[in-house]
Write a protein that holds these residues in place. Sequence first.
Motif, PDB file in Angstrom:
ATOM      1  N   VAL A   1      -7.593  12.223   2.578  1.00 45.17           N
ATOM      2  CA  VAL A   1      -6.533  12.522   3.126  1.00 45.17           C
ATOM      3  C   VAL A   1      -5.830  11.540   3.979  1.00 45.17           C
ATOM      4  CG1 VAL A   1      -5.321  14.316   4.728  1.00 45.17           C
ATOM      5  CG2 VAL A   1      -7.038  14.857   3.186  1.00 45.17           C
ATOM      6  N   GLY A   2      -6.509  10.592   4.605  1.00 45.67           N
ATOM      7  CA  GLY A   2      -5.931   9.559   5.365  1.00 45.67           C
ATOM      8  C   GLY A   2      -5.391   8.523   4.671  1.00 45.67           C
ATOM      9  N   SER A   3      -6.168   8.145   3.538  1.00 54.79           N
ATOM     10  CA  SER A   3      -5.682   6.929   2.516  1.00 54.79           C
ATOM     11  C   SER A   3      -4.202   7.568   1.947  1.00 54.79           C
ATOM     12  CB  SER A   3      -6.627   6.696   1.742  1.00 54.79           C
ATOM     13  OG  SER A   3      -7.006   7.755   0.760  1.00 54.79           O
ATOM     14  N   THR A   4      -4.349   8.697   1.553  1.00 59.78           N
ATOM     15  CA  THR A   4      -2.876   9.448   0.915  1.00 59.78           C
ATOM     16  C   THR A   4      -1.781   9.160   1.988  1.00 59.78           C
ATOM     17  OG1 THR A   4      -4.207  10.774  -0.375  1.00 59.78           O
ATOM     18  CG2 THR A   4      -1.995  11.296  -0.368  1.00 59.78           C
ATOM     19  N   LEU A   5      -1.907   9.854   3.195  1.00 57.52           N
ATOM     20  CA  LEU A   5      -0.915   9.570   4.336  1.00 57.52           C
ATOM     21  C   LEU A   5      -0.705   8.189   4.555  1.00 57.52           C
ATOM     22  CD1 LEU A   5      -2.168  12.424   6.692  1.00 57.52           C
ATOM     23  CD2 LEU A   5      -0.130  12.430   5.025  1.00 57.52           C
ATOM     24  N   SER A   6      -1.613   7.311   4.552  1.00 57.06           N
ATOM     25  CA  SER A   6      -1.303   5.979   4.782  1.00 57.06           C
ATOM     26  C   SER A   6      -0.435   5.352   3.680  1.00 57.06           C
ATOM     27  CB  SER A   6      -2.531   5.213   4.873  1.00 57.06           C
ATOM     28  OG  SER A   6      -2.602   3.491   4.784  1.00 57.06           O
ATOM     29  N   THR A   7      -0.733   5.560   2.483  1.00 57.81           N
ATOM     30  CA  THR A   7       0.064   5.288   1.350  1.00 57.81           C
ATOM     31  C   THR A   7       1.527   5.656   1.399  1.00 57.81           C
ATOM     32  OG1 THR A   7      -1.719   4.999  -0.069  1.00 57.81           O
ATOM     33  CG2 THR A   7       0.340   5.217  -1.084  1.00 57.81           C
ATOM     34  N   LEU A   8       1.707   7.139   1.878  1.00 55.80           N
ATOM     35  CA  LEU A   8       2.820   7.687   2.051  1.00 55.80           C
ATOM     36  C   LEU A   8       3.634   6.896   3.085  1.00 55.80           C
ATOM     37  CD1 LEU A   8       5.048   9.966   1.584  1.00 55.80           C
ATOM     38  CD2 LEU A   8       3.704  11.147   3.239  1.00 55.80           C
ATOM     39  N   PHE A   9       3.103   6.620   4.088  1.00 50.77           N
ATOM     40  CA  PHE A   9       3.822   5.907   5.341  1.00 50.77           C
ATOM     41  C   PHE A   9       4.221   4.483   5.091  1.00 50.77           C
ATOM     42  CE2 PHE A   9       1.705   9.191   7.964  1.00 50.77           C
ATOM     43  CZ  PHE A   9       2.843   9.972   8.153  1.00 50.77           C
ATOM     44  N   CYS A  10       3.234   3.683   4.578  1.00 47.54           N
ATOM     45  CA  CYS A  10       3.561   2.132   4.112  1.00 47.54           C
ATOM     46  C   CYS A  10       4.672   2.302   2.865  1.00 47.54           C
ATOM     47  CB  CYS A  10       2.202   1.653   3.620  1.00 47.54           C
ATOM     48  SG  CYS A  10       1.016   1.388   4.843  1.00 47.54           S
ATOM     49  N   SER A  11       4.426   3.066   2.100  1.00 40.62           N
ATOM     50  CA  SER A  11       5.517   3.127   0.894  1.00 40.62           C
ATOM     51  C   SER A  11       7.019   3.440   1.530  1.00 40.62           C
ATOM     52  CB  SER A  11       5.128   4.141  -0.091  1.00 40.62           C
ATOM     53  OG  SER A  11       3.980   3.708  -0.632  1.00 40.62           O
ATOM     54  N   LEU A  12       6.917   4.509   2.306  1.00 41.66           N
ATOM     55  CA  LEU A  12       8.439   4.804   2.634  1.00 41.66           C
ATOM     56  C   LEU A  12       8.724   3.696   3.761  1.00 41.66           C
ATOM     57  CD1 LEU A  12       7.818   8.621   3.705  1.00 41.66           C
ATOM     58  CD2 LEU A  12       9.312   7.693   1.747  1.00 41.66           C
ATOM     59  N   LEU A  13       8.058   2.903   4.503  1.00 43.64           N
ATOM     60  CA  LEU A  13       8.589   2.254   5.272  1.00 43.64           C
ATOM     61  C   LEU A  13       8.960   0.663   4.561  1.00 43.64           C
ATOM     62  CD1 LEU A  13       8.546   1.037   8.119  1.00 43.64           C
ATOM     63  CD2 LEU A  13       6.389   0.074   8.060  1.00 43.64           C
ATOM     64  N   ALA A  14       8.220   0.417   3.485  1.00 40.42           N
ATOM     65  CA  ALA A  14       8.528  -0.526   2.664  1.00 40.42           C
ATOM     66  C   ALA A  14       9.997  -0.394   1.873  1.00 40.42           C
ATOM     67  CB  ALA A  14       7.412  -1.079   1.423  1.00 40.42           C
ATOM     68  N   ARG A  15      10.307   0.985   1.534  1.00 36.44           N
ATOM     69  CA  ARG A  15      11.317   1.257   0.683  1.00 36.44           C
ATOM     70  C   ARG A  15      12.483   1.063   1.804  1.00 36.44           C
ATOM     71  NH1 ARG A  15       9.508   5.853  -3.810  1.00 36.44           N
ATOM     72  NH2 ARG A  15       8.219   4.419  -4.978  1.00 36.44           N
ATOM     73  N   ALA A  16      12.343   1.538   2.861  1.00 34.70           N
ATOM     74  CA  ALA A  16      13.558   1.805   3.945  1.00 34.70           C
ATOM     75  C   ALA A  16      13.771   0.413   4.339  1.00 34.70           C
ATOM     76  CB  ALA A  16      12.962   2.744   4.866  1.00 34.70           C
ATOM     77  N   MET A  17      12.688  -0.507   4.685  1.00 35.23           N
ATOM     78  CA  MET A  17      13.196  -1.535   5.468  1.00 35.23           C
ATOM     79  C   MET A  17      13.470  -2.830   4.276  1.00 35.23           C
ATOM     80  SD  MET A  17      10.846  -1.321   8.752  1.00 35.23           S
ATOM     81  CE  MET A  17      12.192  -2.401   9.513  1.00 35.23           C
ATOM     82  N   ALA A  18      12.596  -2.756   3.079  1.00 38.89           N
ATOM     83  CA  ALA A  18      12.642  -4.284   2.347  1.00 38.89           C
ATOM     84  C   ALA A  18      12.901  -4.185   0.976  1.00 38.89           C
ATOM     85  CB  ALA A  18      10.949  -4.873   2.650  1.00 38.89           C
ATOM     86  N   ARG A  19      13.130  -2.959   0.642  1.00 40.12           N
ATOM     87  CA  ARG A  19      13.371  -2.881  -0.951  1.00 40.12           C
ATOM     88  C   ARG A  19      14.448  -3.689  -1.405  1.00 40.12           C
ATOM     89  NH1 ARG A  19      12.946   2.787  -4.259  1.00 40.12           N
ATOM     90  NH2 ARG A  19      12.605   1.892  -6.260  1.00 40.12           N
ATOM     91  N   THR A  20      15.828  -3.433  -0.808  1.00 42.63           N
ATOM     92  CA  THR A  20      16.769  -4.141  -1.270  1.00 42.63           C
ATOM     93  C   THR A  20      16.844  -5.653  -1.244  1.00 42.63           C
ATOM     94  OG1 THR A  20      17.861  -2.288   0.105  1.00 42.63           O
ATOM     95  CG2 THR A  20      19.421  -4.189  -0.926  1.00 42.63           C
ATOM     96  N   ARG A  21      16.178  -6.146  -0.054  1.00 49.07           N
ATOM     97  CA  ARG A  21      15.839  -7.727  -0.242  1.00 49.07           C
ATOM     98  C   ARG A  21      14.990  -8.204  -1.027  1.00 49.07           C
ATOM     99  NH1 ARG A  21      14.225 -10.455   5.382  1.00 49.07           N
ATOM    100  NH2 ARG A  21      15.749  -9.057   6.082  1.00 49.07           N
ATOM    101  N   TYR A  22      14.063  -7.350  -1.318  1.00 49.24           N
ATOM    102  CA  TYR A  22      13.088  -7.605  -2.468  1.00 49.24           C
ATOM    103  C   TYR A  22      13.554  -7.549  -3.809  1.00 49.24           C
ATOM    104  CZ  TYR A  22       9.126  -6.625  -5.842  1.00 49.24           C
ATOM    105  OH  TYR A  22       8.168  -6.470  -6.697  1.00 49.24           O
ATOM    106  N   GLU A  23      14.313  -6.675  -4.137  1.00 48.72           N
ATOM    107  CA  GLU A  23      15.012  -6.645  -5.454  1.00 48.72           C
ATOM    108  C   GLU A  23      15.934  -7.731  -5.620  1.00 48.72           C
ATOM    109  OE1 GLU A  23      16.723  -2.636  -5.707  1.00 48.72           O
ATOM    110  OE2 GLU A  23      14.982  -1.960  -6.610  1.00 48.72           O
ATOM    111  N   ARG A  24      16.722  -8.047  -4.441  1.00 50.10           N
ATOM    112  CA  ARG A  24      17.726  -9.210  -4.558  1.00 50.10           C
ATOM    113  C   ARG A  24      17.260 -10.570  -4.632  1.00 50.10           C
ATOM    114  NH1 ARG A  24      20.579  -9.526   0.495  1.00 50.10           N
ATOM    115  NH2 ARG A  24      20.007  -7.210   0.595  1.00 50.10           N
ATOM    116  N   ARG A  25      16.181 -10.719  -4.019  1.00 50.87           N
ATOM    117  CA  ARG A  25      15.741 -12.118  -3.903  1.00 50.87           C
ATOM    118  C   ARG A  25      14.414 -12.245  -4.935  1.00 50.87           C
ATOM    119  NH1 ARG A  25      15.979 -13.628   2.302  1.00 50.87           N
ATOM    120  NH2 ARG A  25      18.444 -13.479   2.651  1.00 50.87           N
ATOM    121  N   MET A  26      13.386 -11.526  -4.535  1.00 46.61           N
ATOM    122  CA  MET A  26      12.157 -11.714  -5.424  1.00 46.61           C
ATOM    123  C   MET A  26      12.220 -11.407  -6.959  1.00 46.61           C
ATOM    124  SD  MET A  26      10.370 -12.986  -2.805  1.00 46.61           S
ATOM    125  CE  MET A  26       8.464 -12.741  -3.428  1.00 46.61           C
ATOM    126  N   LEU A  27      12.947 -10.317  -7.184  1.00 47.42           N
ATOM    127  CA  LEU A  27      12.764  -9.980  -8.552  1.00 47.42           C
ATOM    128  C   LEU A  27      13.482 -11.053  -9.485  1.00 47.42           C
ATOM    129  CD1 LEU A  27      12.863  -6.109  -8.580  1.00 47.42           C
ATOM    130  CD2 LEU A  27      11.104  -7.397  -8.729  1.00 47.42           C
TER     131      LEU A  27
END
Length: 98
Positions: A1-27
């Motif tokens: 359960v802890g690993s699933t919640l950790s994945t949920l929080f990390c994924s939501l944080l990454a999507r909220a804070m860095a996804r646009t920059r990642y798509e623009r620059r890195m991809l």
Amino acid sequence: VGSTLSTLFCSLLARAMARTRYERRMLRGSPHLAALNTALGTEPFRLVLLLRLSTFVPFTWSSYLVGLSHADMPRLLAATAIGSAPNSLAYVSSGALG
């Protein structure tokens, strides 16, 4: 359960804070990252399951990476729950044996 919640929080944080920059620059600058992003968008369950079973990629970093991709959240969380079970079972078993 802890690993699933950790994945949920990390994924939501990454999507909220860095996804646009990642798509623009890195991809645009890396065909390898673009291919990985496409693969995670089409086969998220299988790839995330293999990532979770692998011990070579740190768990938190893979959660952030998958959060940046177009993987859908239900499949991501299901693959994390199933893929983390063997490691969790090994840790619990070794702790119970002393």
